[in-house]
Design a protein around this motif. Structure first.
Motif, PDB file in Angstrom:
ATOM      1  N   LEU A 175      76.216 -19.172 -32.265  1.00  0.00           N
ATOM      2  CA  LEU A 175      77.364 -19.416 -31.381  1.00  0.00           C
ATOM      3  C   LEU A 175      78.544 -18.507 -31.706  1.00  0.00           C
ATOM      4  O   LEU A 175      79.312 -18.133 -30.828  1.00  0.00           O
ATOM      5  N   LEU A 176      78.626 -18.123 -32.967  1.00  0.00           N
ATOM      6  CA  LEU A 176      79.635 -17.129 -33.366  1.00  0.00           C
ATOM      7  C   LEU A 176      79.342 -15.801 -32.663  1.00  0.00           C
ATOM      8  O   LEU A 176      80.228 -15.128 -32.152  1.00  0.00           O
ATOM      9  N   GLU A 177      78.056 -15.483 -32.617  1.00  0.00           N
ATOM     10  CA  GLU A 177      77.607 -14.262 -31.946  1.00  0.00           C
ATOM     11  C   GLU A 177      77.948 -14.294 -30.454  1.00  0.00           C
ATOM     12  O   GLU A 177      78.116 -13.249 -29.820  1.00  0.00           O
ATOM     13  N   ARG A 178      78.045 -15.514 -29.910  1.00  0.00           N
ATOM     14  CA  ARG A 178      78.395 -15.671 -28.493  1.00  0.00           C
ATOM     15  C   ARG A 178      79.908 -15.849 -28.309  1.00  0.00           C
ATOM     16  O   ARG A 178      80.371 -16.354 -27.298  1.00  0.00           O
ATOM     17  N   ASP A 179      80.662 -15.473 -29.342  1.00  0.00           N
ATOM     18  CA  ASP A 179      82.133 -15.451 -29.285  1.00  0.00           C
ATOM     19  C   ASP A 179      82.807 -16.815 -29.262  1.00  0.00           C
ATOM     20  O   ASP A 179      83.938 -16.946 -28.785  1.00  0.00           O
ATOM     21  N   ALA A 180      82.122 -17.830 -29.760  1.00  0.00           N
ATOM     22  CA  ALA A 180      82.790 -19.130 -29.928  1.00  0.00           C
ATOM     23  C   ALA A 180      83.599 -19.094 -31.223  1.00  0.00           C
ATOM     24  O   ALA A 180      83.343 -18.268 -32.103  1.00  0.00           O
ATOM     25  N   THR A 181      84.579 -19.994 -31.322  1.00  0.00           N
ATOM     26  CA  THR A 181      85.285 -20.186 -32.594  1.00  0.00           C
ATOM     27  C   THR A 181      84.595 -21.360 -33.273  1.00  0.00           C
ATOM     28  O   THR A 181      84.653 -22.487 -32.782  1.00  0.00           O
ATOM     29  N   VAL A 182      83.897 -21.060 -34.363  1.00  0.00           N
ATOM     30  CA  VAL A 182      82.999 -22.079 -34.923  1.00  0.00           C
ATOM     31  C   VAL A 182      83.538 -22.662 -36.234  1.00  0.00           C
ATOM     32  O   VAL A 182      83.933 -21.926 -37.130  1.00  0.00           O
ATOM     33  N   THR A 183      83.517 -23.977 -36.322  1.00  0.00           N
ATOM     34  CA  THR A 183      83.855 -24.672 -37.569  1.00  0.00           C
ATOM     35  C   THR A 183      82.594 -25.395 -38.032  1.00  0.00           C
ATOM     36  O   THR A 183      81.953 -26.080 -37.232  1.00  0.00           O
ATOM     37  N   ILE A 184      82.261 -25.215 -39.303  1.00  0.00           N
ATOM     38  CA  ILE A 184      81.097 -25.939 -39.839  1.00  0.00           C
ATOM     39  C   ILE A 184      81.602 -27.069 -40.743  1.00  0.00           C
ATOM     40  O   ILE A 184      82.347 -26.826 -41.688  1.00  0.00           O
ATOM     41  N   CYS A 185      81.196 -28.284 -40.425  1.00  0.00           N
ATOM     42  CA  CYS A 185      81.570 -29.437 -41.257  1.00  0.00           C
ATOM     43  C   CYS A 185      80.339 -29.934 -42.007  1.00  0.00           C
ATOM     44  O   CYS A 185      79.204 -29.682 -41.594  1.00  0.00           O
ATOM     45  N   HIS A 186      80.574 -30.645 -43.092  1.00  0.00           N
ATOM     46  CA  HIS A 186      79.461 -31.136 -43.912  1.00  0.00           C
ATOM     47  C   HIS A 186      79.917 -32.360 -44.693  1.00  0.00           C
ATOM     48  O   HIS A 186      81.033 -32.859 -44.479  1.00  0.00           O
ATOM     49  N   SER A 187      79.077 -32.780 -45.623  1.00  0.00           N
ATOM     50  CA  SER A 187      79.358 -34.037 -46.337  1.00  0.00           C
ATOM     51  C   SER A 187      80.650 -33.989 -47.150  1.00  0.00           C
ATOM     52  O   SER A 187      81.221 -35.020 -47.481  1.00  0.00           O
ATOM     53  N   LYS A 188      81.120 -32.783 -47.497  1.00  0.00           N
ATOM     54  CA  LYS A 188      82.338 -32.692 -48.320  1.00  0.00           C
ATOM     55  C   LYS A 188      83.574 -32.303 -47.487  1.00  0.00           C
ATOM     56  O   LYS A 188      84.635 -32.045 -48.050  1.00  0.00           O
ATOM     57  N   THR A 189      83.417 -32.245 -46.180  1.00  0.00           N
ATOM     58  CA  THR A 189      84.568 -31.903 -45.322  1.00  0.00           C
ATOM     59  C   THR A 189      85.633 -32.986 -45.468  1.00  0.00           C
ATOM     60  O   THR A 189      85.321 -34.184 -45.419  1.00  0.00           O
ATOM     61  N   ASP A 191      88.447 -33.831 -43.609  1.00  0.00           N
ATOM     62  CA  ASP A 191      88.847 -34.674 -42.488  1.00  0.00           C
ATOM     63  C   ASP A 191      87.955 -34.396 -41.274  1.00  0.00           C
ATOM     64  O   ASP A 191      88.324 -33.658 -40.359  1.00  0.00           O
ATOM     65  N   LEU A 192      86.784 -35.008 -41.336  1.00  0.00           N
ATOM     66  CA  LEU A 192      85.794 -34.781 -40.269  1.00  0.00           C
ATOM     67  C   LEU A 192      86.360 -35.195 -38.903  1.00  0.00           C
ATOM     68  O   LEU A 192      86.150 -34.517 -37.898  1.00  0.00           O
ATOM     69  N   GLU A 194      89.480 -35.230 -37.725  1.00  0.00           N
ATOM     70  CA  GLU A 194      90.413 -34.242 -37.156  1.00  0.00           C
ATOM     71  C   GLU A 194      89.679 -32.993 -36.682  1.00  0.00           C
ATOM     72  O   GLU A 194      89.995 -32.420 -35.643  1.00  0.00           O
ATOM     73  N   GLU A 195      88.693 -32.542 -37.454  1.00  0.00           N
ATOM     74  CA  GLU A 195      87.921 -31.345 -37.061  1.00  0.00           C
ATOM     75  C   GLU A 195      87.189 -31.613 -35.745  1.00  0.00           C
ATOM     76  O   GLU A 195      87.224 -30.802 -34.831  1.00  0.00           O
ATOM     77  N   CYS A 196      86.536 -32.766 -35.663  1.00  0.00           N
ATOM     78  CA  CYS A 196      85.721 -33.067 -34.475  1.00  0.00           C
ATOM     79  C   CYS A 196      86.577 -33.186 -33.215  1.00  0.00           C
ATOM     80  O   CYS A 196      86.146 -32.799 -32.135  1.00  0.00           O
ATOM     81  N   LYS A 197      87.774 -33.704 -33.375  1.00  0.00           N
ATOM     82  CA  LYS A 197      88.657 -33.895 -32.207  1.00  0.00           C
ATOM     83  C   LYS A 197      89.010 -32.580 -31.530  1.00  0.00           C
ATOM     84  O   LYS A 197      89.457 -32.560 -30.396  1.00  0.00           O
ATOM     85  N   LYS A 198      88.862 -31.458 -32.266  1.00  0.00           N
ATOM     86  CA  LYS A 198      89.202 -30.147 -31.690  1.00  0.00           C
ATOM     87  C   LYS A 198      88.030 -29.538 -30.909  1.00  0.00           C
ATOM     88  O   LYS A 198      88.168 -28.484 -30.299  1.00  0.00           O
ATOM     89  N   ALA A 199      86.883 -30.186 -30.971  1.00  0.00           N
ATOM     90  CA  ALA A 199      85.674 -29.533 -30.445  1.00  0.00           C
ATOM     91  C   ALA A 199      85.545 -29.609 -28.930  1.00  0.00           C
ATOM     92  O   ALA A 199      85.552 -30.703 -28.354  1.00  0.00           O
ATOM     93  N   ASP A 200      85.401 -28.425 -28.308  1.00  0.00           N
ATOM     94  CA  ASP A 200      84.999 -28.394 -26.904  1.00  0.00           C
ATOM     95  C   ASP A 200      83.494 -28.645 -26.829  1.00  0.00           C
ATOM     96  O   ASP A 200      82.992 -29.224 -25.872  1.00  0.00           O
ATOM     97  N   ILE A 201      82.814 -28.135 -27.852  1.00  0.00           N
ATOM     98  CA  ILE A 201      81.368 -28.359 -27.956  1.00  0.00           C
ATOM     99  C   ILE A 201      81.121 -28.914 -29.357  1.00  0.00           C
ATOM    100  O   ILE A 201      81.496 -28.283 -30.351  1.00  0.00           O
ATOM    101  N   LEU A 202      80.528 -30.083 -29.421  1.00  0.00           N
ATOM    102  CA  LEU A 202      80.288 -30.723 -30.726  1.00  0.00           C
ATOM    103  C   LEU A 202      78.782 -30.839 -30.951  1.00  0.00           C
ATOM    104  O   LEU A 202      78.072 -31.418 -30.122  1.00  0.00           O
ATOM    105  N   ILE A 203      78.335 -30.266 -32.051  1.00  0.00           N
ATOM    106  CA  ILE A 203      76.899 -30.293 -32.360  1.00  0.00           C
ATOM    107  C   ILE A 203      76.715 -31.065 -33.656  1.00  0.00           C
ATOM    108  O   ILE A 203      77.271 -30.670 -34.690  1.00  0.00           O
ATOM    109  N   SER A 204      75.976 -32.139 -33.615  1.00  0.00           N
ATOM    110  CA  SER A 204      75.806 -32.927 -34.834  1.00  0.00           C
ATOM    111  C   SER A 204      74.371 -32.828 -35.318  1.00  0.00           C
ATOM    112  O   SER A 204      73.427 -33.144 -34.602  1.00  0.00           O
TER     113      SER A 204
END
Ligand code: NAD
Length: 281
Positions: A175-189, A191-192, A194-204
């Motif tokens: 998705l980075l290659e397709r020019d999206a602004t990508v945030t990767i979250c994980h078990s140590k993130t 504030d999950l 707050e991060e998720c609330k910014k997502a136009d596209i959310l992939i879990s």
């Protein structure tokens, strides 16, 4: 208005039918070898459905069901034999492997040209360096779903929950290659939410039922649920589907969303591998 459902099953069926037609006119059929080690119930189901899909598409298929305590060296010997086998164009090792076997060693042993799962470091490196060859099936299926529904990717905020080599990392790179602004979250993130609330596209892609609730989803977001959890004999995704669909614009169901796409992309990868092997002869 409730979210539109992304019908992965129907999209995958269309792709599989197209592949079947193409294979029908081939003299030499694409050949896929699937190796399973041990008796993990989920792995048995996945391997059987991959074999079934292969046969339905007119592929040549070989299935290896190996004992849990097989020596790593014997598994490596089998992979080497399949690397040289002319009938086989794709080799898939069902993960996870038992603890006594090095996953890295095994994935590195698969010839990059037959690596239909895209997990060999050569193909992983090609993906990272912007020169993709064989791409992991599930992430490829996720991007295909987004393309099928016609959602714009460039410039959008994408949040990926999960950072595995199988899903999280490669889908983020695609998705980075397709020019999206990508945030990767994980078990140590930190504030999950707050991060998720910014997502136009959310992939879990976690495997935790109910992780993605309505209150962490932005209105009109596109929701792709890769997670699979079995509970009370039923399959669940990571997303609280019934509530999230009330505010999302598009959403994948579980089952019937990403899962069928993984298999369709595996067939597509095997066909691609065959074509490339023939071109490079
Ligand atoms: P994994 O266990 O390797 O990775 C899970 C990821 O989730 C990790 O990166 C971890 O940091 C993150 N995580 C765990 N708890 C979290 C939390 N509370 N908050 C945020 N992140 C958290 O799993 P995987 O192989 O990437 O698979 C993920 C899920 O996707 C599983 O449920 C798996 O069954 C499913 N899956 C589905 C398909 C399909 O075809 N539909 C294919 C592959 C995997």
């Amino acid at each position: 208005m409730p979210a539109k459902i992304i019908d992965g099953k129907a999209i995958a069926k269309k792709i599989r039918e197209k592949i079947k037609t193409e294979v029908g006119s081939m003299k030499v059929k694409p050949g896929l070898a699937v190796i399973r080690v041990g008796d993990d119930p989920a792995s048995i189901v996945y391997v059987n459905s991959k074999e079934k899909a292969c046969l339905e598409a007119g592929f040549y298929s070989e299935k290896y069901e190996l004992k849990e305590d097989i020596d790593e060296s014997d598994l490596l010997k089998l992979i080497n034999k399949l690397n040289k086998d002319k009938k086989i164009h794709g080799i898939l090792i069902q993960l996870p492997l038992p603890a006594h076997i090095s996953q890295h060693k095994v994935l590195e042993a698969v010839s990059p040209e037959k690596d239909v799962d895209g997990f060999n470091p050569v193909n992983f490196g090609r993906l990272l360096s912007g020169n993709k060859y064989l791409v992991p099936a599930t992430p490829k299926g996720v991007v295909r779903l987004l393309d099928e529904i016609g959602v714009k990717i460039a410039g959008r905020n994408v949040v990926v929950i999960g950072r595995s080599n199988i899903v999280g990392k490669p889908v983020a790179v695609l998705l980075l290659e397709r020019d999206a602004t990508v945030t990767i979250c994980h078990s140590k993130t930190k504030d999950l939410v707050e991060e998720c609330k910014k997502a136009d596209i959310l992939i879990s892609a976690v495997g935790k039922k109910g992780l993605v609730t309505k209150d962490i989803v932005k209105k009109d977001a596109v929701i792709i649920d890769v997670g699979i959890t079995k509970s009370d004999g039923k399959l669940y995704g990571d997303v609280d589907f019934d509530n999230v669909k009330k505010i999302a614009s598009w959403i994948t169901p579980v089952p019937g969303g990403v899962g069928p796409m993984t298999i369709a992309m595996l067939l597509e990868n095997t066909l691609f591998a065959k074509r490339k092997i023939e071109e490079n002869k």
